[in-house]
Write a protein that holds these residues in place. Structure first.
Motif, PDB file in Angstrom:
ATOM      1  N   LEU A 588       0.815  -1.217   0.000  1.00  0.00           N
ATOM      2  CA  LEU A 588       0.000   0.000   0.000  1.00  0.00           C
ATOM      3  C   LEU A 588       0.849   1.268   0.000  1.00  0.00           C
ATOM      4  O   LEU A 588       0.501   2.257  -0.660  1.00  0.00           O
ATOM      5  CB  LEU A 588      -0.931   0.003   1.219  1.00  0.00           C
ATOM      6  N   LEU A 630      -4.776   2.707   5.367  1.00  0.00           N
ATOM      7  CA  LEU A 630      -5.513   3.345   4.275  1.00  0.00           C
ATOM      8  C   LEU A 630      -5.757   4.824   4.572  1.00  0.00           C
ATOM      9  O   LEU A 630      -5.709   5.665   3.671  1.00  0.00           O
ATOM     10  CB  LEU A 630      -6.840   2.623   4.048  1.00  0.00           C
ATOM     11  N   ILE A 645     -10.687   5.621  -1.143  1.00  0.00           N
ATOM     12  CA  ILE A 645     -10.148   5.005   0.075  1.00  0.00           C
ATOM     13  C   ILE A 645     -11.059   5.266   1.269  1.00  0.00           C
ATOM     14  O   ILE A 645     -11.330   4.366   2.085  1.00  0.00           O
ATOM     15  CB  ILE A 645      -8.729   5.535   0.321  1.00  0.00           C
ATOM     16  N   ASN A 649     -13.032   2.725   3.825  1.00  0.00           N
ATOM     17  CA  ASN A 649     -12.990   2.796   5.298  1.00  0.00           C
ATOM     18  C   ASN A 649     -14.398   2.870   5.887  1.00  0.00           C
ATOM     19  O   ASN A 649     -14.660   2.317   6.968  1.00  0.00           O
ATOM     20  CB  ASN A 649     -12.182   4.013   5.736  1.00  0.00           C
TER      21      ASN A 649
END
Length: 794
Positions: A588, A630, A645, A649
């Protein structure tokens, strides 16, 4: 049939339009011509051999002829006296004796000395060759030989009566006169004065006039064909003949225009079915005039379409081989432009006429050009194949293309461009689309309503109409189910070839540039793979990730492929993909706002499959670690990536319990959050907080601000902190595409502000500088750019 001239075999079109009897007669005529020609040749050879033989055996003439008629005794005496008057006294005795001995032999002076024939040979053989030649009768005016032509027979009660006709041989004198006239014309043309030299302006004007004439001629022919195709089908040949334009000034442009015009004409007049050749039985049967006219139209259309495709193919071959024609009308530099237009026409026909004749031939031409070194031609062919895949509902054309592509990849030893293999991603092989496509394919029949029946039909007619409509509905359902089964069969065969190509590359060419395309294709079609291959495929994918030879994008495709396998039929397998979670967690931070920002879409797909769809197999520690990382990543990417993103979440916060631990400052356990650790299970994510949300609430993008504020209050479904329906109901991948900024424009657009009047510049004092908003704004920018470490936060 050794004597048959194979170069004069009738064409396919003539064979279709000619009966068997006519063909036999033509064959007999050809044989008769060949026999007569051979007979003439043998006679000429015989005469030539005889002349040579006579020249070799030519006999010399004797000096004197002693075979005269008997005369009187007085004459004999005079001759003897004359003989005795010869000056014999001047000769030697030996020579005189020899002459007397030879004189006693009667054949001394009349016989050829070089001849070996006996002395007492017949008189006929002693005749001179010239005398023989003179005795041969001469023909001054020879009549031309007649040639028989076999005609169609006449059928009578007694049977079939053959018919023939004599064809006179053309006069040689007339041919000589024609040749003389042609030679005179050529001489006259040669003696003509050369044309005057034109200036560049005059040449340009002359070229413009010629080009306009050709354009008008092309337009007239094309409009005539489109207005009445059946009656004007012969004009297709005239239009196609313009592909061989010989004027070097306008040859290139005219050929391009004719190519495009013919392509549009064929797209308009081609029927919606495939034309098959007629059988012998169908040719022999009598049909109506309309049917015969339709047959002739179809035959002419297919033949001209075939010739047109052959011309396009030859144009491409000439460009590939850089082969200059003898006529030298088109230069080598113009070959590329002609080839590009030819490829464009083939691509248009590939997409527009997938049901018509010679479609497989077009596929065989187009697929190798997808791997061409010319980027423009390669892109044209790839786009055409993608369009064909998208619009192909049944799958016949897609299956043909997939077979040729698979053979090309294997034949080139996997040394092809990745774009060739990426076209597989556009195949319409999805289970959700099967029902939709079967509905599109099934013919939609409009039935009469009850009011229309009552208004227009009687009671008995309504009864019959009801039974008829019921039968038609049953037939339509049966046809739709049959087409669905056929479609599933074609899709199965297509997928088998696609996976066979993918597995070959994974097994034999793991370091090939085709590997990313293979992994991307496996990620899309992995749910359709047979369960028997799951274990071996997962082992191969894990070995590829562990080898560290892949880029992060290729590794993302590997991860997505593995979880696509496990999300479908792979639920029954007892496999723990913890290594794939660890690798994604580590990858990531390789993503940023630069060139890798587009890969966020692949990451969002992976997260959806790995966390949301497998929530029962995911622990709370793993979910907390992914959510924290994230949120940190959302600070460093572009706005549309941040939105995607944050939407992920939000799903994690609503799916997993106790995710609100990250919204509290107090730690919930022992240890310190290790942000650098690549193990999501052991990084102690429960001991940190989502301080990134406070910075994201001051983001310049309004949608990012909304999502950050929504997550900061716990992502409620209702109330003041809830999102609008437009944002809450859309998945993360869709939001990522919707707010994309590829055009370098702000999305949503910034509202316009009315300009204010300029005030005179006033320099502030020290006190006013400290109380102004500039330091506060500068501090907020610094806090946004310089991330606060988690150790200081704790």
């Amino acid at each position: 049939m050794k004597g048959l001239n194979m170069s004069r075999v009738p064409s396919f079109r003539k064979l279709l339009r000619t009966s068997k009897i006519k063909l036999d007669n033509k064959l007999k005529n050809k044989q008769y011509k060949q026999q007569s020609a051979a007979k003439k040749y043998r006679k000429e050879q015989k005469k030539l051999r005889q002349a040579v033989r006579d020249a070799v055996c030519k006999k010399p003439f004797p000096l004197e002829d002693y075979k005269k008629k008997h005369v009187g005794k007085s004459e004999k005496r005079e001759e003897e006296e004359e003989d005795e008057a010869l000056p014999l006294d001047m000769m030697d005795e030996d020579d005189l004796k020899l002459m007397e001995d030879l004189a006693r032999k009667a054949s001394f002076l009349t016989r050829d000395i070089s001849s070996n024939e006996p002395v007492h040979i017949k008189k006929r053989k002693r005749e001179s060759v010239i005398e023989k030649y003179e005795k041969i009768p001469r023909r001054v005016n020879t009549e031309p030989e007649k040639e028989l032509i076999h005609l169609l027979p006449i059928k009578d009660k007694g049977g079939i009566i053959p018919q023939t006709m004599e064809k006179p041989v053309p006069d040689v004198a007339e041919d000589e006169e024609e040749e003389d006239t042609e030679e005179m014309e050529v001489a006259e043309d040669f003696n003509e004065e050369p044309p005057p030299v034109l200036t560049p302006e005059e040449m340009a004007a002359q070229r413009k006039i010629k080009l306009q004439e050709r354009k008008m001629h092309i337009a007239a022919l094309a409009s005539a064909i489109l207005s009445d195709p059946e009656n004007n089908i012969k004009k297709l040949k005239e239009l196609r003949a313009m592909l061989m334009e010989q004027d070097p000034n306008v040859a290139v442009i005219v050929r391009k225009l004719v190519m495009v015009s013919l392509m549009e004409v064929f797209k308009d007049i081609a029927p919606s079915y495939k034309i098959r050749p007629l059988t012998e039985a169908e040719k022999a049967t009598k049909v109506k005039k309309e049917t015969q006219k339709l047959r002739e139209f179809e035959e002419g259309l297919v033949s001209q379409y075939k010739f047109y495709l052959e011309n396009l193919e030859q144009t491409i071959k000439d460009w590939k081989q850089r082969k200059l024609k003898k006529s030298n009308v088109v230069s080598l530099k113009a070959y590329k432009g002609l080839a590009e237009i030819a490829v464009k026409c083939l691509c248009e026909l590939l997409v527009a006429l997938p049901h018509f004749n010679f479609h497989n031939n077009i596929i065989v031409l187009i697929v190798p050009l997808m791997n061409d070194t010319s980027k423009k031609i390669s892109e044209l062919c790839c786009e055409a194949v993608k369009k064909l895949f998208k619009q192909d509902k049944l799958g016949f054309a897609s299956l043909g293309v997939v077979k040729v592509v698979s053979g090309l990849v294997k034949g080139r030893n996997y040394n092809v461009r990745p774009e060739v293999l990426k076209v597989f991603l556009h195949l319409r092989i999805k289970e959700v689309e099967l029902k939709k496509d079967s509905e599109d394919i099934a013919p939609k029949k409009k039935f009469m309503t009850f009011k229309e029946k009552r208004k227009h039909l009687s009671r008995m007619q309504r009864k019959w109409k009801k039974a008829e409509e019921k039968l038609e509905r049953e037939l339509l359902e049966a046809e739709a189910s049959e087409s669905k089964e056929k479609k599933l069969k074609l899709h199965t065969e297509t997928l088998n070839i696609v996976f066979l190509t993918y597995f070959r590359i994974l097994k034999r060419a793991q370091k090939s540039p085709l590997l990313p395309a293979v992994l991307e294709g496996l990620a899309k079609f992995a749910h359709l793979i047979n369960v028997e291959f799951f274990d071996d495929l997962l082992i191969v994918l894990h070995s590829l990730i562990a080898s560290d030879d892949l880029s992060y994008r290729e590794s993302l495709h590997c991860i997505l492929s593995a979880f696509q396998i496990l999300s479908g039929q792979g639920d029954v397998l007892n496999i723990d993909p913890m290594k794939f979670y660890t690798h994604l967690y580590k990858t990531l931070f390789s993503l940023h706002a630069g060139g890798t920002n587009d890969d966020i879409g692949i990451v969002l797909q992976c997260l959806d499959v790995m966390l949301a769809k497998r929530r029962k197999q995911v622990s709370q520690q793993r979910a907390l670690a992914f959510m924290k990382r994230l949120s940190t990543l959302a600070l460093h990417v572009l706005p549309h990536s941040s939105i995607g993103i944050l939407a992920t979440n939000r799903i994690l916060m609503q799916t997993f319990p106790k995710m609100d631990l990250l919204l509290d400052n107090e730690s919930q356990g022992s240890g310190v959050y290790l942000s650098e650790l690549d193990e999501p299970e052991h990084c102690n994510a429960q001991n940190t907080a989502l301080w990134e949300l406070h910075l994201l609430q001051r983001h310049y993008h309004p949608t990012v601000q909304k999502f950050a504020a929504h997550l900061a209050v716990g992502a409620p479904a209702e109330g003041s902190g809830a999102l609008s329906l437009d944002l809450s109901r859309r998945p993360a991948t869709e939001l990522f595409e919707a707010y994309n900024m590829k055009g370098m424009t702000f999305n949503p657009p910034v509202p316009s502000v009315t300009p204010r009047r300029k005030k005179p510049a006033v320099f502030p004092s020290v006190g006013s500088w400290q109380n102004s908003l500039i330091p506060r704004a500068f501090g907020s920018v610094c806090r946004t750019l310089i991330p606060i470490s988690d150790s200081l936060w704790l």
